[in-house]
Design an enzyme around this catalytic site. Sequence first.
Site, PDB file in Angstrom:
ATOM      1  CE  LYS A 100     -21.018  11.676 -16.637  1.00 54.34           C
ATOM      2  NZ  LYS A 100     -19.874  11.530 -17.943  1.00 54.34           N
TER       3      LYS A 100
ATOM      4  CG  ASP B 174     -24.012  11.688 -21.815  1.00 54.14           C
ATOM      5  OD1 ASP B 174     -24.589  12.891 -22.121  1.00 54.14           O
ATOM      6  OD2 ASP B 174     -22.933  11.673 -21.844  1.00 54.14           O
TER       7      ASP B 174
ATOM      8  CE  LYS C  40     -22.927  10.272 -24.606  1.00 56.10           C
ATOM      9  NZ  LYS C  40     -21.604  10.439 -24.699  1.00 56.10           N
TER      10      LYS C  40
ATOM     11  CG  ASP D 122     -21.205  13.896 -24.946  1.00 56.34           C
ATOM     12  OD1 ASP D 122     -21.818  13.532 -24.172  1.00 56.34           O
ATOM     13  OD2 ASP D 122     -20.512  13.215 -25.796  1.00 56.34           O
TER      14      ASP D 122
ATOM     15  CD  GLU E  77     -22.657  14.628 -19.569  1.00 58.12           C
ATOM     16  OE1 GLU E  77     -22.523  13.513 -19.030  1.00 58.12           O
ATOM     17  OE2 GLU E  77     -21.893  14.859 -20.666  1.00 58.12           O
TER      18      GLU E  77
ATOM     19  NE  ARG F 214     -15.144  17.146 -19.141  1.00 60.50           N
ATOM     20  CZ  ARG F 214     -14.264  16.903 -20.062  1.00 60.50           C
ATOM     21  NH1 ARG F 214     -13.396  17.651 -20.472  1.00 60.50           N
ATOM     22  NH2 ARG F 214     -14.755  15.981 -20.618  1.00 60.50           N
TER      23      ARG F 214
END
Length: 452
Positions: free
Chosen positions: A216, A221, A228, A298, A300, A302
């Site tokens: 990944k 993020d 978040k 969030d 994301e 995967r």
Amino acid sequence: MLKLWNQEAADWRLALRTETEGAGSRLSVEADGKTATLWVGLGDAETVTAETVRRAAAKGIKALKGLGAKTVVLDPAAAKTLLEQDGVDAMAQGVALALYRPRSWKTEEQTDMTLYMASVLPSEESNSLTEAICLARDLVNCPANHLVPADLARTMTETARTYGVETEIISAEQARALGMEAFLTVGDSAGHAPCLIVLRYRGGAPDQAPIGLVGKGVTCDTGGYCLKPASSMKGIKGDMAGAAAVFGALLALARNKVPVNATVVIPSVENRIAPDSFIPGDVIGSMSGKTIEIGNTDAEGRLILADAITYALRKEGVGRVLDIATLTGAVVGMFGFTTAGFLCNDEAYCTDFMEAAAVSGEQYWRLPAFDEYRKMIESPVADVSNVSNDGCGTITAGLFLETFTESHPWLHIDIAGTAWVDSPKWEYQTNGATGAAVTTLYHLCKAMAKEA
């Protein structure tokens, strides 16, 4: 780089010794008028492992740093007697990792400690692994504004080429032509374009299917529209530790000319908020053809890994698949910051991985994958949901990825707890990135070379 002993230049000596009382890591100082020696206890000789030596050496060198030592000779005599070259390597690595400093943007200069090694140097394999761990730490520690997806791609490809690794960058336009909608759903609306980084090391036989290492690579993020909380924002630059791990492992394989084929696939994106960013309730496609309901923006990682796994299988022809990511906060709740969780669908593969972990000294724990967990990611409107409808977040995140593996041997590692520490959990760690999994992945691939 360590040099052989130059006693006249040293003001301190760092040495290890066993203790009949069995108490490890005790420190004591002796002086002969020329060079002071800091002794670090290893405990009972019968229980000493490479990890014992690594931690003891790291503890000792940090103590010497605190004492203001400028020049240190490392004496690996005890470690060599107990573990031969592995002991020497562990001592040198513990010291190097404990002294690691991330790149700084401060204007004042920092002074370094000069290190020498008595009698014998660490192996080239050990040196390359230590440097790979430090490089992985550098990438994860780098501020997000200095490491957008294009920067990550450039850094990785330029470095990999120096060791004969074949490289390719798949642009957003190329990914769109391949049908990588899950990947592009996350990264397309960010200001910095996403890209798929592909690195191919061909050290094995031409007919040997490569192992696929998928990491990944989210360089920033925010959580997207499922933003978040402020308390979690500090760590969003490090959401590409999986990418750093597979990159570091591949470099070590190439530097040591390990006779194995390995392909790294890294989906690199930013997960930001924009007018056309994806939102909960969306239904998207994927390269595999499966549809995905978005329950949380969030979750994301995967999504991009799903398309990267499909790419590795269909375009790169990999045999085994391993994906690694800072994927879920839930894994921290289970294991804290010292142990990573993993899932695996193949018993022989699982055994190989755990044997590699035993060599590296890193800690992993296998998670269950019962059918009731798979039901938690069922969706009423799509083939699969990107979040669980009933908890078990770490397990269901992994099982989401399993649905894209097309029945290949697969192993998933969640390093959300082990990739970063605000304060060291092991003596050879420093605040920040740890370089998690680099060594384990290297030894896994090395074992595959022996099997071939």
